[in-house]
Design a protein around this motif. Structure first.
Motif, mmCIF file in Angstrom:
data_model
loop_
_atom_site.group_PDB
_atom_site.id
_atom_site.type_symbol
_atom_site.label_atom_id
_atom_site.label_comp_id
_atom_site.label_asym_id
_atom_site.label_seq_id
_atom_site.Cartn_x
_atom_site.Cartn_y
_atom_site.Cartn_z
ATOM 1 N N ALA A 199 -8.421 89.795 84.585
ATOM 2 C CA ALA A 199 -8.281 91.198 84.989
ATOM 3 C C ALA A 199 -7.438 91.312 86.256
ATOM 4 O O ALA A 199 -6.578 92.195 86.373
ATOM 5 C CB ALA A 199 -9.659 91.816 85.204
ATOM 6 N N VAL A 200 -7.660 90.419 87.217
ATOM 7 C CA VAL A 200 -6.880 90.414 88.453
ATOM 8 C C VAL A 200 -5.411 90.108 88.149
ATOM 9 O O VAL A 200 -4.503 90.776 88.668
ATOM 10 C CB VAL A 200 -7.458 89.386 89.448
ATOM 11 N N ALA A 201 -5.178 89.116 87.312
ATOM 12 C CA ALA A 201 -3.809 88.748 86.965
ATOM 13 C C ALA A 201 -3.081 89.904 86.283
ATOM 14 O O ALA A 201 -1.893 90.137 86.526
ATOM 15 C CB ALA A 201 -3.818 87.520 86.052
ATOM 16 N N GLU A 202 -3.811 90.634 85.431
ATOM 17 C CA GLU A 202 -3.207 91.785 84.753
ATOM 18 C C GLU A 202 -2.823 92.862 85.762
ATOM 19 O O GLU A 202 -1.746 93.477 85.643
ATOM 20 C CB GLU A 202 -4.207 92.342 83.733
ATOM 21 N N ASN A 203 -3.681 93.107 86.744
ATOM 22 C CA ASN A 203 -3.361 94.089 87.781
ATOM 23 C C ASN A 203 -2.156 93.657 88.601
ATOM 24 O O ASN A 203 -1.279 94.475 88.938
ATOM 25 C CB ASN A 203 -4.575 94.299 88.700
ATOM 26 N N ALA A 221 0.252 91.668 87.657
ATOM 27 C CA ALA A 221 1.454 91.742 86.824
ATOM 28 C C ALA A 221 1.943 93.182 86.693
ATOM 29 O O ALA A 221 3.152 93.422 86.558
ATOM 30 C CB ALA A 221 1.165 91.156 85.444
ATOM 31 N N ALA A 222 1.002 94.131 86.741
ATOM 32 C CA ALA A 222 1.367 95.547 86.616
ATOM 33 C C ALA A 222 1.794 96.149 87.954
ATOM 34 O O ALA A 222 2.173 97.322 88.019
ATOM 35 C CB ALA A 222 0.188 96.336 86.051
ATOM 36 N N GLY A 223 1.716 95.347 89.016
ATOM 37 C CA GLY A 223 2.131 95.824 90.335
ATOM 38 C C GLY A 223 1.115 96.693 91.037
ATOM 39 O O GLY A 223 1.452 97.405 91.993
ATOM 40 N N ASN A 224 -0.155 96.649 90.603
ATOM 41 C CA ASN A 224 -1.195 97.442 91.272
ATOM 42 C C ASN A 224 -1.494 96.853 92.644
ATOM 43 O O ASN A 224 -1.650 95.634 92.796
ATOM 44 C CB ASN A 224 -2.480 97.454 90.435
ATOM 45 N N GLN A 225 -1.603 97.719 93.642
ATOM 46 C CA GLN A 225 -1.899 97.247 94.993
ATOM 47 C C GLN A 225 -3.322 96.692 95.093
ATOM 48 O O GLN A 225 -3.582 95.774 95.871
ATOM 49 C CB GLN A 225 -1.716 98.389 96.002
ATOM 50 N N ASP A 226 -4.219 97.281 94.313
ATOM 51 C CA ASP A 226 -5.602 96.810 94.315
ATOM 52 C C ASP A 226 -5.779 95.811 93.170
ATOM 53 O O ASP A 226 -5.769 96.193 92.002
ATOM 54 C CB ASP A 226 -6.565 97.990 94.129
ATOM 55 N N PRO A 227 -5.959 94.517 93.474
ATOM 56 C CA PRO A 227 -6.105 93.529 92.397
ATOM 57 C C PRO A 227 -7.394 93.717 91.597
ATOM 58 O O PRO A 227 -7.505 93.206 90.480
ATOM 59 C CB PRO A 227 -6.122 92.189 93.140
ATOM 60 N N ASP A 228 -8.358 94.466 92.145
ATOM 61 C CA ASP A 228 -9.631 94.697 91.457
ATOM 62 C C ASP A 228 -9.682 96.048 90.737
ATOM 63 O O ASP A 228 -10.759 96.486 90.318
ATOM 64 C CB ASP A 228 -10.795 94.628 92.455
ATOM 65 N N LYS A 229 -8.556 96.689 90.579
ATOM 66 C CA LYS A 229 -8.535 97.982 89.904
ATOM 67 C C LYS A 229 -9.146 97.872 88.503
ATOM 68 O O LYS A 229 -8.763 97.013 87.715
ATOM 69 C CB LYS A 229 -7.102 98.503 89.798
ATOM 70 N N GLY A 230 -10.113 98.741 88.218
ATOM 71 C CA GLY A 230 -10.732 98.765 86.901
ATOM 72 C C GLY A 230 -11.794 97.708 86.681
ATOM 73 O O GLY A 230 -12.403 97.659 85.612
ATOM 74 N N VAL A 231 -12.020 96.844 87.674
ATOM 75 C CA VAL A 231 -13.023 95.785 87.536
ATOM 76 C C VAL A 231 -14.389 96.328 87.955
ATOM 77 O O VAL A 231 -14.564 96.749 89.099
ATOM 78 C CB VAL A 231 -12.671 94.554 88.394
ATOM 79 N N THR A 232 -15.322 96.352 87.036
ATOM 80 C CA THR A 232 -16.674 96.811 87.354
ATOM 81 C C THR A 232 -17.525 95.628 87.818
ATOM 82 O O THR A 232 -17.194 94.464 87.590
ATOM 83 C CB THR A 232 -17.352 97.437 86.123
ATOM 84 N N MET A 233 -18.643 95.943 88.455
ATOM 85 C CA MET A 233 -19.576 94.884 88.841
ATOM 86 C C MET A 233 -20.188 94.228 87.612
ATOM 87 O O MET A 233 -20.602 93.076 87.649
ATOM 88 C CB MET A 233 -20.662 95.437 89.757
ATOM 89 N N GLY A 234 -20.235 94.990 86.493
ATOM 90 C CA GLY A 234 -20.715 94.402 85.249
ATOM 91 C C GLY A 234 -19.804 93.278 84.797
ATOM 92 O O GLY A 234 -20.266 92.196 84.429
#
Length: 337
Positions: A115-119, A121-134
């Motif tokens: 998930a971090v790698a995908e963020n 690669a997409a150039g998101n500033q937040d590497p944890d974007k969309g990552v839930t605690m679940g």
């Protein structure tokens, strides 16, 4: 005699298909009938919430998967069959394990890293974007599933071996901190001989690719899906190579050795793709006809399935509740008197 404990979870996010049956359901049901094995099979509905926020999909999948396992002959007298969410001790154990689990261990989990790698690669500033605690804490919940019943063996695919290693690490850490052998170190069992079936498009059969053949579709729908299986342009009469052919691969997974060899010869002789697909349909339909009828009857009687799961939860909690009482005492959360 102390039985070997084997535990398997089934995530309730989709409809069981032929690949699920060959890779997981069939060997698990056979194990459930072994008197020397104490089997635990559960609907991993808490895990399902990580992947899906569609309540109807979760509800439908829980019913479909339970009906599938029962229709195919799961021995619920010998095995413990339950819903994960019916065992409140599991999320409680998850918290105890979370409190001894290093965050760095979770940082190395494949799903989180992907998930971090995908963020990134997409150039998101937040590497944890969309990552839930679940998603992040998923391996701890899986560890709780396994360690609650001190499973000796856990059949998994190669992509899940890391989570078994994490469960072993967490168990060892807890045992070390609280100076006791509370948890057994589980062993991952990867069956190299289990067939990974191809789907309609030739890729691995997976809900993610929308290329599956559900186990209990009607005869008409089954034939329609089989006819959609991708093939090459070789004409009838031209020799064909069964190696790598999805039709032959699925056929072999359900056929006897003699049937498989006969089909292999027909490939060499140049069987037409239409005839090959018809042969596959006849084989599958003959084997699935009776369990399909049982499945439909079960789907029309959810009260029966509920009773089976309630009985399974009772058996599971008969082990989980006293074990959790002991663990509360161990960590200092026991009653005063």
């Amino acid at each position: 005699m102390n039985k070997t404990r084997v535990l398997t979870g089934i995530t309730t996010t989709g409809t069981p298909h032929l690949g699920n049956y060959v890779g997981a359901i069939k060997p698990a049901i056979e194990a459930s009938q072994d008197p020397n094995v104490r089997s635990y099979y559960f609907l991993a509905d808490l895990h399902a919430l990580i992947k899906s926020q569609d309540p109807q999909r979760i509800r439908d999948s829980r019913l479909e998967i339970a009906a599938t396992w029962l229709a195919l002959g799961l021995d619920t007298d010998n095995a413990v069959f339950y819903r994960q969410s019916d065992i409140p001790e599991i999320p409680e154990l998850t918290w105890l394990l979370s409190c001894v689990c290093a965050k760095g261990l979770m940082n190395r989990a494949h799903a989180y890293k992907a998930a971090v790698a995908e963020n990134e690669a997409a150039g998101n500033q937040d590497p944890d974007k969309g990552v839930t605690m679940g998603l992040f804490g998923y391996p701890v919940l899986m560890a709780a599933d396994i360690l609650m019943f001190n499973a000796h063996k856990v059949p998994v695919g190669r992509d899940q071996v890391q989570h078994l290693e994490m469960a072993r690490d967490i168990a060892g850490r807890f045992n070390h901190l609280y100076r006791g052998e509370y948890f057994t170190a589980p062993q991952a069992v990867v069956d190299e001989h289990v067939e990974v079936l191809g789907g309609l498009d030739g890729r691995k059969m997976s809900k993610s690719y929308n290329n599956t053949i559900p186990l209990f579709v009607s005869e008409k729908k089954l034939l329609k899906l089989i006819r959609k299986i991708k093939t090459n342009s070789l004409e009838p009469g031209q020799p064909k190579d069964p190696q790598g052919c999805t039709i032959f691969q699925i056929y072999r997974a359900f056929a006897t050795r003699e049937q498989s060899e006969a089909m292999r010869r027909r490939y060499v002789e140049g069987i037409g793709w239409g005839d090959a697909k018809n042969e596959l349909f006849e084989l599958l339909n003959a084997q699935l006809r009776d369990p399909r009828e049982r499945y439909q009857a079960l789907m029309e009687d959810p009260a029966y399935i509920e009773r089976v799961l309630a009985k399974g939860a009772e058996k599971a909690r008969a082990e989980a509740a006293p074990f959790m009482d002991r663990l509360r005492q161990v960590v200092g959360l026991g009653r005063f008197v």
